[in-house]
Design a protein around this motif. Structure first.
Motif: not given
Lengths: 195, 195
Positions: B15-19, B29-30, B41-46, B49-51
């Motif tokens: 998803a990040a690559v696509a964006l 952004s996260v 958004t919360g799940s990203v941090y599973r 560690p961070g953006k």
DNA sequence: GTCTATATGCAGATAGAC
DNA sequence: GTCTATCTGCATATAGAC
């Protein structure tokens, strides 16, 4: 009176320049600039619509000086090729004399408004190169080439070669001579004539 | 099970690559990445560690592909000079095929952790150039020169020449050929042999 | 006009329900 | 494990006292 207002404005700009020279954009917050200039943060907005305008004005002023220096050097003595070399040498030597500032102007991550200004000035430098390359090609002292490409490539080359030393804080003594030799080859000038 | 966890991680990276390819870092952004991947958004941090870690990993993966492509091209047929030319051509052609992404990787303003990674990869490209230039100088097909300077200058030149077309979204058909001609001159190679 | 103190907005990060 | 909702920190920008 008006003079006093202008003086405050100048003081803010000078503070921003000082911070930029010492700490780069990190130090250039509104709070930081105000503190350095000896005024409160609120007062900054009496003189500038916002942070972006302040920083852009600082940036323009500083880079404008560099443009002037480079163009003056290019108008000096010597043949057409010497003038292109003079641009490279002047730019590089000035940058290496104020490394932190040069890095901030050249390569440090900045936000969009300043980055836009940076692009403008890279084009200004490109045009300075292109003008002289075009002339030299016409005069037959350089081989035929797309001046715009040569100019862009030289701007990129000079910047990239300098970024290493600039972020490290020190440059080898022969960085600039090597850069000049690269420039002469890239222009297609005969090395022997200018070594 | 573990496979499912990894799949989510991959989905976030994808998803990040696509964006990044579509909107650059602004879209990265996260919140945006999570939405695109279909998670909160919360799940990203599973998974990260961070953006910063997420974006750096994306950046590394993408640039790593470019490095591979360039090194593979440099191992192709042809003499030593052809190999340097192959690096330039491969790099430029790939960049022009995915302009938005290339701009993001090359020149878009980013924050410090990603910028640090960018510097690393510029050095990787420089080393690729430097290796081949050194060889060619030893073999006597290029004139004596400081390979590190030539390499840095070429990286800068290629990037700068591409940035214009990349931000505009279109390049003239002869941008790459012109870039190759510049490269040959800058190396000190005889133009006639490779025009 | 300049100060102090505060408001605003954003983006990253976290807590607790389910 | 994932969601919703919330919190935090930071820097810009503003309001109101003096």
């Amino acid at each position: 009176m008006q003079a006093r207002l202008d003086a405050q404005r100048e003081a803010l700009l000078a503070a921003a320049v000082a911070l930029l020279s010492e700490q780069g954009y990190a130090g250039c917050s509104v709070v930081g600039v105000a503190a350095r200039a000896g005024v409160s943060t609120g007062s900054v907005y009496r003189y500038f619509p916002g942070k972006a305008e302040l920083v852009v004005e600082v940036f323009r002023g500083l880079v404008g000086r560099e443009v002037q220096a480079v163009e003056q050097a290019a108008d000096g003595p010597g043949d057409l090729i010497d003038r292109v070399v003079a641009i490279v040498e002047t730019f590089a030597n000035r940058a290496l004399k104020a490394p932190r500032l040069a890095f901030a102007l050249l390569a440090e991550p900045v936000d969009a408004p300043v980055e836009a200004e940076r692009l403008v000035f890279r084009q200004v430098f490109q045009q300075a190169f292109a003008r002289h390359v075009t002339e030299a090609v016409k005069a037959g002292v350089l081989p035929p080439q797309e001046a715009a490409i040569t100019a862009a490539a030289l701007v990129g080359a000079v910047a990239e070669v300098l970024v290493g030393p600039l972020s490290a804080g020190v440059a080898s003594a022969d960085t600039v001579p090597n850069l000049v030799r690269f420039t002469l080859r890239a222009l297609g000038a005969d090395d022997a004539a200018h070594s």
